[in-house]
Design a protein around this motif. Structure first.
Motif, short mmCIF file in Angstrom:
data_model
loop_
_atom_site.label_atom_id
_atom_site.label_comp_id
_atom_site.label_asym_id
_atom_site.label_seq_id
_atom_site.Cartn_x
_atom_site.Cartn_y
_atom_site.Cartn_z
N VAL A 113 22.84 73.64 73.60
CA VAL A 113 22.34 75.08 73.34
C VAL A 113 22.43 76.24 74.52
O VAL A 113 23.23 77.32 74.10
CB VAL A 113 20.83 75.06 73.27
CG1 VAL A 113 20.00 76.61 73.29
CG2 VAL A 113 20.35 74.37 72.08
N LYS A 114 22.69 75.75 75.74
CA LYS A 114 22.82 76.53 76.89
C LYS A 114 24.53 76.81 76.85
O LYS A 114 24.90 78.01 76.99
CB LYS A 114 22.94 75.76 77.99
CG LYS A 114 21.23 75.52 78.35
CD LYS A 114 20.97 74.92 79.65
CE LYS A 114 19.68 74.67 80.09
NZ LYS A 114 19.30 73.98 81.49
N ARG A 115 25.37 75.82 76.50
CA ARG A 115 26.72 76.29 76.14
C ARG A 115 27.11 77.26 75.23
O ARG A 115 27.86 78.18 75.35
CB ARG A 115 27.72 74.79 75.97
CG ARG A 115 27.67 73.70 77.09
CD ARG A 115 28.61 72.91 76.60
NE ARG A 115 28.86 71.74 77.67
CZ ARG A 115 29.57 70.83 77.49
NH1 ARG A 115 30.59 70.71 76.50
NH2 ARG A 115 29.75 69.79 78.57
N LEU A 116 26.23 76.98 73.98
CA LEU A 116 26.63 78.05 72.88
C LEU A 116 26.16 79.51 73.19
O LEU A 116 26.56 80.35 73.02
CB LEU A 116 25.93 77.50 71.61
CG LEU A 116 26.55 76.11 71.23
CD1 LEU A 116 25.91 75.61 70.08
CD2 LEU A 116 27.80 76.06 70.77
N THR A 117 24.80 79.25 73.89
CA THR A 117 24.27 80.65 74.49
C THR A 117 25.34 81.43 75.37
O THR A 117 25.61 82.71 75.36
CB THR A 117 22.92 80.35 75.03
OG1 THR A 117 22.02 79.54 74.28
CG2 THR A 117 22.55 81.70 75.77
N LEU A 118 26.08 80.73 76.11
CA LEU A 118 26.81 81.38 76.98
C LEU A 118 28.16 81.79 76.38
O LEU A 118 28.65 83.03 76.49
CB LEU A 118 27.52 80.16 77.91
CG LEU A 118 26.55 80.04 79.18
CD1 LEU A 118 27.23 78.97 80.24
CD2 LEU A 118 26.30 81.23 79.96
N LEU A 144 25.81 76.41 64.37
CA LEU A 144 25.72 75.29 65.33
C LEU A 144 24.79 75.46 66.33
O LEU A 144 23.80 74.56 66.64
CB LEU A 144 27.09 75.20 66.17
CG LEU A 144 27.18 73.74 67.06
CD1 LEU A 144 26.84 72.64 66.16
CD2 LEU A 144 28.77 73.75 67.59
N LYS A 145 24.51 76.51 66.69
CA LYS A 145 23.20 76.84 67.75
C LYS A 145 22.22 76.62 67.03
O LYS A 145 21.25 76.32 67.65
CB LYS A 145 23.69 78.35 68.22
CG LYS A 145 22.44 78.54 69.56
CD LYS A 145 22.69 79.90 69.94
CE LYS A 145 21.36 80.47 70.90
NZ LYS A 145 21.36 81.67 71.50
N HIS A 146 21.95 77.17 65.94
CA HIS A 146 20.65 77.05 65.17
C HIS A 146 20.30 75.45 65.12
O HIS A 146 19.11 75.09 65.43
CB HIS A 146 20.76 77.77 63.88
CG HIS A 146 19.70 77.59 62.94
ND1 HIS A 146 18.58 78.11 63.15
CD2 HIS A 146 19.48 76.75 61.81
CE1 HIS A 146 17.47 78.02 62.47
NE2 HIS A 146 17.92 76.90 61.32
#
Length: 629
Positions: A95-100, A82-84
């Motif tokens: 992207v910021k949410r998934l990075t966290l 999903l981040k990709h």
């Protein structure tokens, strides 16, 4: 109907989606706003829907987020996919949410095995040779020249918990006058080219500068020396801490010159080089207190600095292809199939009048070119002297073991055993107390045999027994050495870096290929070099040595990892594959931009920079049958 309520039809990977223009465009500067505004080219299917050649399953979650602002995750694999996709579509809030979510499992403080960090050296640092030599600066009110060395590095020690002067303290009156290096980590930092360690010292080589650290009795590491800036780039580094003389020897290969320094116990350096080597050195190391530089074929060159005579001498030798050393013996393999040796203890004292004593020891029965060699010197006992055991591999894939008995010195070694299990050239062979390990060029194929010994000497009954066969896949195309590494009386390990510029290392046992642990850079920077060494405590306590892994990074830092716990069989908990499994391998390969791949839809650049690897650069042996390791 307003333009914001306009219905947009999408064809994502063959699956039809319908949504409003407002849903697709409420987040600015995304793939969709560029697509709908015509800023990037688009493709339409037969029904007039926008065609996007991406995964429709993951797009369902992407569209759900654009509709509701919420996201549902079904596991770590889904998070990565999903981040990709979110990076591809340029959806920054997602992207910021998934990075966290990813960072919940990672910490800048490292994991269980993280031991410490040496900060980066900035490119605009002071160009000082021997930064510890600040005797001309008063370090106390009585202007004593014999001040504590620790106090001269008070600024560096701040991050190590040392006391700092504040206000009108004595330290504040002189600390600002001392020239010092700026150790902060930023984009101006140089990457680490080579890192080496011996006993209580660590040497770190950057492009044109070398820094030496020494272990404190109270813990941590103190920078004791920084070389001047060299004209040519540093490609090799060697370090030797002489406990009998209480000094540290540092040597680097830079261009066609070998530079050598000696750092005394009071941290005052003296330069003993440079010496001319007539070309770039392929290896640089100390045998005892003698410095040796070597260059491979077509014309092998040996350079030796003798610690007694303080004389540097070079000599053209056999067509050198590989080498190893144990005790005072340096063994050289050649393209003609001969193995020669030099005994450092038998050097003439007046080397100016003599050539190096290079003697032929053994000739391969098939005259195959020797591609790798390893020598093991058995401990001397009351019953016998040292046995010299040599394992070597050839370009035809043959591995042989030869043995020199103490009673047969002068008659040459005898052939002990031959293995013909490889079909590709041997690129690495390692003989230790417990195992014989060979690695061939076919996808890093490894074969391991257990070695039976009787009274410390290799035994023919039952002889070496095969115990493991596995692969150490790497796409670095010869730029990274997976190993094996380690002291010959200890477990041998592989340090597997699968893709270039990766921040991950898979640490594996050479005896069975099993994974010990995975090392991940604490600052996210890619790993540029590594070194494995036994770190002995400088205190008088009976603390056992720690087996440390040092990793140099593109950010300029050196990160330390304690493998002692990971190597403890009682602590071993991982039971999966030794190298990356299929899911891990796919994630690693996704970080590489294969330039031959194409897509029918325009690629939106993500926040990171992809690593570009041409398929033509990958080894032809790295095929699918070698992927699962």
């Amino acid at each position: 109907m307003s333009s914001s309520k306009e219905i947009i039809n999408l064809n994502v990977g063959g699956k039809k989606f319908s949504t409003s223009k407002q849903t697709l465009s409420w987040i600015p500067d995304t793939f969709f706003t560029a697509l709908l505004s015509g800023r990037i080219p688009s493709l339409l299917d037969e029904n007039g829907a926008y065609f996007i050649d991406r995964d429709p399953t993951v797009f369902t979650q992407i569209l759900g987020y654009l509709r509701t602002g919420n996201i549902m995750l079904s596991g770590e694999e889904n998070l990565i996919q999903l981040k990709h996709e979110a990076e591809y579509y340029g959806i920054s809030p997602l992207v910021k949410r998934l990075t966290l979510c990813e960072e919940l499992k990672h910490s800048a403080c490292g994991d269980l095995f993280f031991y410490g960090l040496l900060p980066a050296l900035r490119k605009d640092s002071c160009n000082l040779e021997g930064i510890n030599r600040i005797d001309s600066v008063a370090t106390s009110r009585n202007h004593s020249r014999n001040s504590s060395v620790d106090s001269r590095f008070l600024n560096f020690g701040q991050s190590r918990g040392l006391a700092q002067g504040a206000g009108h303290s004595r330290n504040a009156s002189w600390d600002s006058r001392i020239p010092r290096l700026d150790w902060s980590i930023n984009k101006s930092s140089e990457k680490v080219r080579v890192v080496k360690a011996h006993l209580q010292c660590i040497a770190v080589a950057y492009a044109h500068t070398t820094v030496v650290y020494r272990q404190r009795e109270t813990g941590g590491w103190l920078p004791i020396f920084t070389s001047s800036t060299l004209d040519d780039e540093i490609d090799k580094l060697a370090i030797n801490y002489r406990t009998n003389a209480l000094c540290c020897m540092i040597a680097v290969s830079s261009g066609s010159s070998i530079h050598l320094w000696q750092i005394s116990d009071d941290f005052s350096p003296s330069k003993l080089g440079p010496f001319e080597f007539q070309g770039h050195a392929d290896d640089l190391f100390f045998i005892g207190n003698h410095l040796v530089a070597l260059r491979k074929a077509p014309v092998g060159t040996i350079g030796v600095w003798h610690c007694t005579t303080k004389h540097w001498q070079t000599q053209s030798a056999v067509s050198v292809t590989c080498w190893d050393y144990a005790g005072s013996f340096l063994l050289l393999g050649s393209a003609s199939g001969t193995i020669c040796y030099i005994d450092m203890q038998k050097f003439p004292l007046r080397m100016k009048d003599n050539d190096l004593l290079v003697s032929e020891l053994y000739k391969d029965p098939e005259s195959d070119s020797i591609s790798s060699i390893s020598v093991y010197l058995t401990p001397k006992t009351n019953l016998s002297g040292n046995w010299i055991e040599i394992a070597y591999g050839t370009v035809s894939g043959v591995v042989r073991v030869i043995v020199q008995h103490p009673e047969t010195v002068g008659h040459g070694p005898s052939l002990f055993q031959t293995f013909t299990v490889h079909r590709s050239p041997i690129c690495k062979v390692r003989l230790s107390e417990k195992h014989l390990v060979s690695v061939c060029s076919d996808g890093g194929h490894v074969r391991t045999w257990s070695v039976t010994r009787f009274r410390g000497m290799v035994s023919t009954q039952p002889g070496p027994i095969p115990v493991a066969s596995f692969h150490t896949l790497t796409l670095d195309n010869g730029l990274w050495d997976n190993g094996p590494f380690g002291e010959q009386d200890d477990d041998q390990i592989f340090l597997q870096r699968v893709v270039p510029d990766s921040d991950l290392l898979y640490v594996r046992l050479a005896s069975n290929g099993k994974r010990i642990c995975v090392i991940k850079s604490v600052d996210g920077s890619s790993i540029s070099c590594s070194c494995l060494y036994e770190c002995e405590s400088v205190t008088r306590s009976s603390q056992r040595p720690r087996r440390l892994l040092l990793t140099g990074h593109e950010s300029g830092t050196v990160q330390m990892w304690d493998l002692s716990t990971a190597l403890d069989p009682k602590e071993a908990a991982y039971t999966g594959p030794g190298g990356p499994d299929s899911a891990e391998l796919l994630r690693l390969v996704e970080s590489c931009d294969l330039v031959t791949s194409g897509t029918s839809t325009p690629v939106m650049p993500g926040p990171g920079h992809a690593v570009r690897v041409r398929l033509s650069q990958l080894s032809p042996h790295n095929n699918e049958e070698n992927v699962f390791v």
